[in-house]
Design an enzyme around this catalytic site. Structure first.
Site, short mmCIF file in Angstrom:
data_model
loop_
_atom_site.label_atom_id
_atom_site.label_comp_id
_atom_site.label_asym_id
_atom_site.label_seq_id
_atom_site.Cartn_x
_atom_site.Cartn_y
_atom_site.Cartn_z
N PRO A 58 15.33 20.29 -45.48
CA PRO A 58 14.52 20.88 -44.40
C PRO A 58 15.39 21.85 -43.60
O PRO A 58 16.05 21.49 -42.64
CB PRO A 58 14.13 19.65 -43.56
CG PRO A 58 15.24 18.67 -43.79
CD PRO A 58 15.78 18.91 -45.16
N ASP A 113 20.85 22.69 -42.49
CA ASP A 113 20.07 21.50 -42.82
C ASP A 113 19.78 20.75 -41.52
O ASP A 113 20.69 20.24 -40.87
CB ASP A 113 20.86 20.63 -43.79
CG ASP A 113 20.06 19.44 -44.31
OD1 ASP A 113 19.08 19.06 -43.66
OD2 ASP A 113 20.44 18.89 -45.36
N HIS A 114 18.51 20.69 -41.16
CA HIS A 114 18.15 20.09 -39.87
C HIS A 114 18.37 18.58 -39.85
O HIS A 114 18.27 17.94 -38.80
CB HIS A 114 16.69 20.40 -39.54
CG HIS A 114 16.48 20.81 -38.10
ND1 HIS A 114 17.04 20.14 -37.04
CD2 HIS A 114 15.79 21.85 -37.57
CE1 HIS A 114 16.68 20.72 -35.92
NE2 HIS A 114 15.93 21.76 -36.21
N ARG A 115 18.68 17.98 -41.00
CA ARG A 115 18.97 16.55 -41.03
C ARG A 115 20.36 16.24 -40.49
O ARG A 115 20.61 15.15 -39.98
CB ARG A 115 18.84 16.00 -42.46
CG ARG A 115 17.45 16.08 -43.05
CD ARG A 115 17.45 15.69 -44.52
NE ARG A 115 18.28 16.59 -45.31
CZ ARG A 115 18.48 16.46 -46.62
NH1 ARG A 115 17.91 15.44 -47.27
NH2 ARG A 115 19.23 17.32 -47.29
N CYS A 148 22.13 18.07 -38.16
CA CYS A 148 22.34 18.41 -36.75
C CYS A 148 21.08 19.04 -36.19
O CYS A 148 20.16 19.43 -36.93
CB CYS A 148 23.53 19.36 -36.57
SG CYS A 148 23.24 21.02 -37.22
#
Length: 470
Positions: A267, A440-442, A444
């Protein structure tokens, strides 16, 4: 003698493999009817009421509220034919009371889609009984399919496209989930004419989609194709595209697979900023005027990135999806995008955090030459932890690149061009570059990503900021 049947958590579609029990809707000893919701579960995408395919008395429940169950795990057991507490015999799947009678013209039978939401009745909407994986089929019986009327009425079709007779003997059909039954019902596909590819003849979604494609290939149009979009499969085969075909193989195929996997699994999000690179360009000119090997711009940018990663190590990470853990990496291996005659490749500068600008320049040059000559080894193309993408060499200002899986971030650098810029309170012509960070928003949130990008921009605008980390 009552027959005890086990009802398992069905496949809820869209690749979901598990669900959490939110609320039980029936108790042990309570009678249930065909298609009555017995439990409310929560998947990764929605809250769903799961209907039971059997009529009888609940003899056991499996799992407390809050328990997570995989698809295929037992939910409840039902005694079919067991007398209800009031003394009246409970109906089994083969004697389903209201479900055994077709509704009069213009009326809906009790327990139809309108009354039960997502739960579909056994008779009024497709004449199919669902057996969710059980191989024990009760006695067969005879039913009459309700007739469709009106100018758009068409007979239901078999899997091979032939019409189904109006009256046929039928019985419980093992179907993996209510979604599969609904898909068949929406397309007037008779599940009794199909052979499932699952265990014990269980009909899977792929079986229904294959039957619909077979019907379409023979020119049989289904209602879904006539009435607009529905959550079903296309019923018309697209003609083959004309033009030159290039196989996706070799380097091009490997890149395509990796980029597709990145898009599926990561994501990503992108933030960007314009920076005044005038002082960075002057610093590089001064370095190269002092003698010795020439320092490349990409080497200076890589040195800035390693300093930024030391401050924001979350972006030098990878995600272990099986363990559901973010793994923060100790060493920085910087990949950089290189365009070659064989396609785009990403060589990796190992231990970039231990190299100075001169050492980075030499390694970038060596790997670039090897890439163009097709001499890169597998070890030089793998193991990156962060990627630097200088797409400014193609004459573009900005981009939203795809992260190089399984890394967590990529810095994109646009072309450096003269632009109007407010410098020290006055309008001036400065060398401006757009910097973009895809992350990658997972691993940070936006605050960390923004802090990283702002630090990179500060170093580009004031190279002296780097002196703190040298």
């Amino acid at each position: 003698m009552a027959q005890v049947l086990e009802f398992k958590l069905p496949d809820l579609g869209e690749g979901l493999t598990e669900a959490e029990i939110v609320r039980w809707l029936v108790d042990v000893g309570e009678p249930v009817a065909v298609d009555q919701p017995v439990v409310e579960v929560e998947t990764a995408k929605a809250m769903v009421e799961v209907p039971c395919p059997y009529a009888g008395v609940v003899t056991a429940r499996f799992g407390e509220e809050g328990t997570e169950l995989p698809v295929g795990a037992p939910l409840i057991t039902v005694a079919v034919g067991e007398p209800a507490p009031d003394g009246t015999p409970a109906t089994g799947p083969e004697t389903g009371a209201d479900h055994a009678r077709p509704a009069p013209d213009g009326e809906r039978a009790p327990g139809t889609d309108t009354e039960r939401g997502q739960a579909a009745p056994a008779e009024g909407s497709g004449n199919v009984l669902v057996g969710y994986g059980t191989s024990e089929a009760p006695a067969r019986r005879r039913r009459v399919r309700p007739e469709r009327t009106g100018p758009t009425a068409r007979p239901p079709v078999r899997a091979d496209g032939r019409p189904v007779p109006a009256e046929q003997p039928d019985g419980p059909v093992p179907v993996i989930s209510p979604l599969v039954r609904r898909l068949a019902r929406q397309n007037d596909l008779d599940l009794r004419e199909m052979t499932g590819s699952g265990p014990d003849g269980l009909i899977l979604r792929a079986d229904v989609e294959y039957a619909l494609r077979a019907a379409a290939a023979q020119g049989v149009r289904t209602p879904a194709a006539e009435t607009g979009p529905r959550p079903a499969v296309p019923v018309a085969a697209a003609p083959p595209a004309e033009g030159t075909r290039t196989p996706l193989k070799g380097v091009r195929g490997a890149v395509a697979d990796k980029l597709s996997r990145s898009r599926r699994e990561i994501p990503d999000a992108t933030c960007w900023v314009d920076a005044d690179a005038t002082e960075l360009m002057r610093a590089r000119t001064a370095m190269n005027a002092a003698g010795g090997p020439k320092i490349s711009l990409v080497a200076l940018l890589a040195r800035i990135c390693t300093a930024a990663l030391a401050r924001f190590p979350e972006l030098n990470s990878t995600v272990d999806t099986q363990a559901r853990e973010v793994v923060r990496l100790d060493r920085v291996h910087v990949g950089f995008a290189a365009q070659t005659d064989r396609g785009l490749v990403v060589p990796v500068v190992r231990d970039a955090h231990t190299r100075d600008a001169e050492g980075l320049t030499a390694e970038f040059a060596r790997l670039t030459e090897a890439a163009r000559a097709g001499r890169l080894t597998p070890g030089e193309l793998t193991g990156g932890t962060f990627t630097l993408n200088n797409y400014g060499v193609f004459g573009v200002d900005g981009s939203t690149p795809i992260i190089n899986h399984p890394e967590a971030a990529m810095l994109g650098v646009g072309r450096i061009v003269p632009k109007p810029w407010v410098h020290e309170g006055e309008l001036a012509v400065r060398q401006v570059v757009q910097l973009s960070l895809t992350f990658d928003h997972r691993v940070c949130d936006g605050g960390t990503a923004g802090g990283f990008l702002r630090y990179v921009a500060d170093c580009v605008e004031q190279p002296a900021v780097l002196l703190r980390t040298l």
